[in-house]
Design a protein around this motif. Structure first.
Motif: not given
Length: 291
Positions: A174-177, A181-188
């Protein structure tokens, strides 16, 4: 690094590998030790989740989207599991690779910060996850566990299971997402994918920059239904009926068949304590909003 035996309240045991204070399945010591130094590629896709959150399902969806077809040869995500498969084997795979892991974000390869591949993170409500995790440990010989669910959930809550504490891992993600500011993350979430697979597969397709193809998305939805996956992946820990032990029910709300009222209330109290301050919401059945 050593093999350790964890004993539940009734004296039943599970066996794991311990490295750097963390518990892993009994995989290769060399692979686990060298996991953080694994070299990545810019076009890699990394699927990450705590165990039993839907990574097998997500792996197949991504494979079909990238291939543009559904009639692929069935393979297990274990072939691209970074805690299990070494650099020499993974280097032979063609790009783009769909890698997967159950480790915390901080334990992923350090090359992540350099190559910045796409990351898909999926989470699942902890009650259904605990039930699925128990059955996983009970049925898979790797863990050698024959305890009861009531004793297993104490291990789960205490984090003395493979990959340790669910609460800590989801809070860290949760903190990472939130701060990313630098990673391309899709949260499902598992529940959203179950409730509306078409919409969620569209999200994944867009994230992977796959050309819009509604016919393909519908085909993947059908090919990756639980019943078809259970049969399709029958070679992965097959049971006496020729179905994979990895795929048990795949339902949302099955926890109601396992938790007593007292256990559910206790689990809820622990959740409130451990997740205090979190904005995460979970759905415990498909006919309710996330809470």
């Amino acid at each position: 690094m050593s093999v350790v035996e964890i004993t539940d309240g009734a004296g039943k045991h599970l066996r794991f590998v311990e490295f750097d204070g963390k518990l892993y399945p009994k995989f290769s010591i060399d692979v686990i030790t060298n996991m953080k130094s694994l070299k990545l590629r810019k076009d890699d896709i990394i699927i990450s989740a705590y165990p039993k959150s839907g990574t097998h399902w997500l792996f197949e969806i991504c494979r079909m989207l990238l291939a543009g077809r559904t009639d692929l040869q069935a393979i297990s995500k274990s072939e691209f599991f970074i805690e299990k498969v070494g650099q020499d084997v993974l280097d032979q795979a063609k790009s783009p690779r769909i890698l997967n892991s159950h480790v915390a974000f901080s334990d992923l390869p350090t090359d992540l910060a350099v190559k910045k591949p796409k990351i898909i993170y999926i989470r699942r409500n902890p009650k259904d996850l605990a039930v699925s995790f128990y059955n996983h440990c009970y049925k898979i010989p790797l863990f050698d566990y024959k305890g009861e669910f009531k004793d297993f959930i104490e291990l789960f809550i205490n984090g003395t299971v493979e990959y340790n504490c669910w609460y800590k891992q989801v809070l860290d993600w949760e903190k990472v997402i939130d701060n990313n500011t630098e990673y391309s993350i899709l949260h499902l979430t598992y529940e959203d994918l179950k409730a509306d697979p078409i919409a969620e597969i569209r999200k994944i397709s867009d994230f992977l920059q796959v050309k819009k193809n509604e016919e393909l998305i519908q085909g993947i939805c059908d090919a990756c239904s639980f019943a078809k996956m259970q049969t399709r992946m029958s070679h992965v820990f097959p049971d006496e009926n020729g179905k994979s032990k990895i795929y048990r029910k795949g339902e949302v709300g099955d926890w109601k068949n396992w938790f007593t009222v007292a256990q559910s209330e206790w689990f809820d109290r622990v959740y409130r304590e451990r997740m205090s301050g979190s904005k995460l919401k979970f759905r415990y059945s498909l006919d309710e909003d996330a809470k």
